[in-house]
Design a protein around this motif. Structure first.
Motif, PDB file in Angstrom:
ATOM      1  N   UNK A  69       6.243  -3.903  -1.624  1.00 53.08           N
ATOM      2  CA  UNK A  69       6.811  -4.660  -0.502  1.00 53.08           C
ATOM      3  C   UNK A  69       5.738  -4.950   0.544  1.00 53.08           C
ATOM      4  N   UNK A  70       4.902  -3.948   0.845  1.00 51.76           N
ATOM      5  CA  UNK A  70       3.813  -4.153   1.807  1.00 51.76           C
ATOM      6  C   UNK A  70       2.829  -5.196   1.290  1.00 51.76           C
ATOM      7  N   UNK A  71       2.476  -5.114   0.019  1.00 47.87           N
ATOM      8  CA  UNK A  71       1.544  -6.084  -0.570  1.00 47.87           C
ATOM      9  C   UNK A  71       2.104  -7.501  -0.495  1.00 47.87           C
ATOM     10  N   UNK A  72       3.411  -7.645  -0.748  1.00 45.27           N
ATOM     11  CA  UNK A  72       4.037  -8.967  -0.684  1.00 45.27           C
ATOM     12  C   UNK A  72       4.024  -9.510   0.745  1.00 45.27           C
ATOM     13  N   UNK A  73       4.291  -8.661   1.711  1.00 44.61           N
ATOM     14  CA  UNK A  73       4.269  -9.096   3.117  1.00 44.61           C
ATOM     15  C   UNK A  73       2.856  -9.476   3.549  1.00 44.61           C
ATOM     16  N   UNK A  74       1.859  -8.742   3.089  1.00 41.80           N
ATOM     17  CA  UNK A  74       0.471  -9.093   3.408  1.00 41.80           C
ATOM     18  C   UNK A  74       0.109 -10.447   2.805  1.00 41.80           C
ATOM     19  N   UNK A  75       0.511 -10.660   1.557  1.00 42.16           N
ATOM     20  CA  UNK A  75       0.209 -11.928   0.893  1.00 42.16           C
ATOM     21  C   UNK A  75       0.884 -13.098   1.601  1.00 42.16           C
ATOM     22  N   UNK A  76       2.065 -12.853   2.183  1.00 43.29           N
ATOM     23  CA  UNK A  76       2.794 -13.909   2.886  1.00 43.29           C
ATOM     24  C   UNK A  76       2.333 -14.084   4.331  1.00 43.29           C
ATOM     25  N   UNK A  78       2.873 -12.024   6.790  1.00 43.44           N
ATOM     26  CA  UNK A  78       3.823 -11.421   7.739  1.00 43.44           C
ATOM     27  C   UNK A  78       3.288 -10.037   8.128  1.00 43.44           C
ATOM     28  N   UNK A  79       2.277 -10.029   8.973  1.00 43.35           N
ATOM     29  CA  UNK A  79       1.488  -8.833   9.220  1.00 43.35           C
ATOM     30  C   UNK A  79       2.228  -7.775  10.020  1.00 43.35           C
ATOM     31  N   UNK A  80       3.035  -8.185  10.986  1.00 40.30           N
ATOM     32  CA  UNK A  80       3.742  -7.185  11.776  1.00 40.30           C
ATOM     33  C   UNK A  80       4.764  -6.436  10.927  1.00 40.30           C
ATOM     34  N   UNK A  81       5.470  -7.177  10.062  1.00 37.28           N
ATOM     35  CA  UNK A  81       6.411  -6.524   9.155  1.00 37.28           C
ATOM     36  C   UNK A  81       5.663  -5.612   8.190  1.00 37.28           C
ATOM     37  N   UNK A  82       4.509  -6.085   7.705  1.00 41.98           N
ATOM     38  CA  UNK A  82       3.702  -5.276   6.791  1.00 41.98           C
ATOM     39  C   UNK A  82       3.244  -3.988   7.464  1.00 41.98           C
ATOM     40  N   UNK A  83       2.853  -4.088   8.738  1.00 45.59           N
ATOM     41  CA  UNK A  83       2.395  -2.905   9.469  1.00 45.59           C
ATOM     42  C   UNK A  83       3.524  -1.891   9.613  1.00 45.59           C
ATOM     43  N   UNK A  84       4.735  -2.378   9.895  1.00 42.17           N
ATOM     44  CA  UNK A  84       5.885  -1.478  10.046  1.00 42.17           C
ATOM     45  C   UNK A  84       6.227  -0.798   8.712  1.00 42.17           C
ATOM     46  N   UNK A  85       6.221  -1.582   7.611  1.00 40.09           N
ATOM     47  CA  UNK A  85       6.515  -0.994   6.295  1.00 40.09           C
ATOM     48  C   UNK A  85       5.418  -0.026   5.876  1.00 40.09           C
ATOM     49  N   UNK A  86       4.182  -0.327   6.243  1.00 38.30           N
ATOM     50  CA  UNK A  86       3.071   0.557   5.907  1.00 38.30           C
ATOM     51  C   UNK A  86       3.194   1.891   6.635  1.00 38.30           C
ATOM     52  N   UNK A  87       3.645   1.841   7.880  1.00 40.58           N
ATOM     53  CA  UNK A  87       3.855   3.083   8.617  1.00 40.58           C
ATOM     54  C   UNK A  87       4.969   3.912   7.974  1.00 40.58           C
ATOM     55  N   UNK A  88       6.019   3.243   7.501  1.00 42.25           N
ATOM     56  CA  UNK A  88       7.097   3.953   6.800  1.00 42.25           C
ATOM     57  C   UNK A  88       6.592   4.545   5.483  1.00 42.25           C
ATOM     58  N   UNK A  89       5.686   3.830   4.811  1.00 45.61           N
ATOM     59  CA  UNK A  89       5.109   4.328   3.567  1.00 45.61           C
ATOM     60  C   UNK A  89       4.288   5.594   3.826  1.00 45.61           C
ATOM     61  N   UNK A 109      -2.591   8.789  -0.851  1.00 44.07           N
ATOM     62  CA  UNK A 109      -3.462   8.617   0.312  1.00 44.07           C
ATOM     63  C   UNK A 109      -4.451   7.468   0.104  1.00 44.07           C
ATOM     64  N   UNK A 110      -4.998   7.370  -1.090  1.00 43.83           N
ATOM     65  CA  UNK A 110      -5.939   6.279  -1.370  1.00 43.83           C
ATOM     66  C   UNK A 110      -5.236   4.925  -1.339  1.00 43.83           C
ATOM     67  N   UNK A 111      -3.994   4.869  -1.839  1.00 38.58           N
ATOM     68  CA  UNK A 111      -3.243   3.616  -1.810  1.00 38.58           C
ATOM     69  C   UNK A 111      -2.950   3.192  -0.371  1.00 38.58           C
ATOM     70  N   UNK A 112      -2.557   4.144   0.475  1.00 43.92           N
ATOM     71  CA  UNK A 112      -2.297   3.838   1.885  1.00 43.92           C
ATOM     72  C   UNK A 112      -3.574   3.361   2.570  1.00 43.92           C
ATOM     73  N   UNK A 113      -4.694   4.020   2.282  1.00 42.26           N
ATOM     74  CA  UNK A 113      -5.969   3.624   2.897  1.00 42.26           C
ATOM     75  C   UNK A 113      -6.357   2.201   2.494  1.00 42.26           C
ATOM     76  N   UNK A 114      -6.140   1.852   1.239  1.00 42.36           N
ATOM     77  CA  UNK A 114      -6.453   0.483   0.787  1.00 42.36           C
ATOM     78  C   UNK A 114      -5.577  -0.544   1.505  1.00 42.36           C
TER      79      UNK A 114
END
Length: 339
Positions: A69-76, A78-89, A109-114
């Protein structure tokens, strides 16, 4: 005949056998009770293992879904939504550490860092004009006719970090803010400069760095003999290739690679991770400055949760012996006042 009794010599040998016969059921009962207890322990152990495996399977599935979901938001874009989902991840990973094997923790941890690096890169791509214009303005202001004492420090803070290449978790572009290549200097950034930005400190020698504010990420790379005092970081801190440093850090995730003879004072909500490290020591976070409570609120870190003494060493697989690569700083040796 009436009144006749068996000789005492004939009766006496029966008494021990009778006592043993009476005691036999008690021994059997104890053995049966012990056997039942052993069976129960095995059953509980098996059930606990099944629960742990089910939790791990649920985490893997949920983590993969959130990551996509985060990858899809980044590709689209939609950075603020991606940032919020990344924090939840990140929160999902932090809360699952207690039942996950070290390998899965590391992979998460490596996936989150990427993803954090991808988010920072996308932000730069979508706002190139603003950043370039800001830097050009600073360059034009420096040689102007009017003296401005603060100007020489600003380009240094925004200068890209030289070196053989980006450390793990860094994007290939120039850092948003930070310091590089300084020696024996007092360096500082404040709340307005740090707010939710990615900070890089690289190739510093004998410097004292104060970061008062709430950064998004922090990378400390190839530093020697430095003291780094840092306010709350919303996501991750990576320390790579450092030696003889004192680092005071508050973050969700702390990873340390190729680091020697360093002391860490940390507020960390997940377990810290070290790899290829030696003689690193840990103590709880003790730095304070005016406005730090506001910065903690902005960062989203839970002040009541600090795993400063829980460290995973990926180079030490033995479970029955502690890793020789890290230790806790004795309480009487800890620093309480920093200024």
């Amino acid at each position: 005949a009436p009144g006749l009794r068996a000789p005492a010599a004939f009766v006496a040998p029966l008494q021990p056998d009778t006592a043993a016969a009476l005691a036999l059921p008690e021994r059997l009962q104890r053995r049966e009770a012990e056997r039942q207890q052993g069976v129960e322990r095995q059953r509980q152990k098996k059930e606990a293992q099944v629960v742990k495996e089910e939790q791990s399977e649920f985490f893997v599935a949920a983590f993969a879904q959130e990551r996509e979901a985060v990858e899809a938001l980044l590709a689209a874009g939609r950075l603020e939504e991606a940032a919020a989902r990344l924090q939840a991840l990140q929160k999902l990973l932090t809360e699952s550490v207690r039942f996950l094997p070290p390998y899965e923790v590391r992979q998460g941890q490596e996936a989150v860092a990427r993803l954090q690096a991808d988010l920072a890169a996308r932000r730069r791509q979508l706002q190139p004009k603003k950043k370039f214009a800001f830097r050009a303005l600073k360059k034009e202001a420096a040689p102007g006719s009017e003296p401005r004492p603060a100007e020489p420090a600003r380009p240094a803070a925004a200068a890209p970090a030289p070196g053989p290449g980006p450390a793990e978790g860094e994007s290939g572009g120039p850092p948003l803010c930070g310091f590089s290549g300084a020696e024996d200097e007092e360096l500082e950034l404040g709340p307005a400069e740090l707010l939710q930005r990615d900070v890089v400190l690289s190739e510093l020698r004998g410097c004292r760095v104060r970061l008062r504010g709430n950064a998004n990420t922090l990378r400390v790379r190839d530093c020697r003999g430095c003291t780094v005092l840092c306010g709350p970081v919303s996501t991750s801190v990576l320390v790579d290739g450092c030696s003889e440093c004192l680092l005071v850090l508050a973050c969700q995730q702390l990873r340390t690679h190729r680091t020697r003879d360093c002391r860490f004072y940390v507020q960390v909500t997940s377990r810290a991770v070290i790899e290829d490290c030696a003689k690193v020591c840990f103590a709880p976070y003790t730095w304070s400055y005016p406005g730090i409570e506001r910065d903690f609120e902005s960062s989203g870190l839970d002040r009541g949760r600090n795993n400063w003494n829980l460290v995973d060493d990926f180079d030490w697989l033995a479970t029955d012996k502690p890793s020789p690569n890290w230790s806790l700083i004795p309480e009487q040796e800890r620093i309480g006042c920093w200024d």
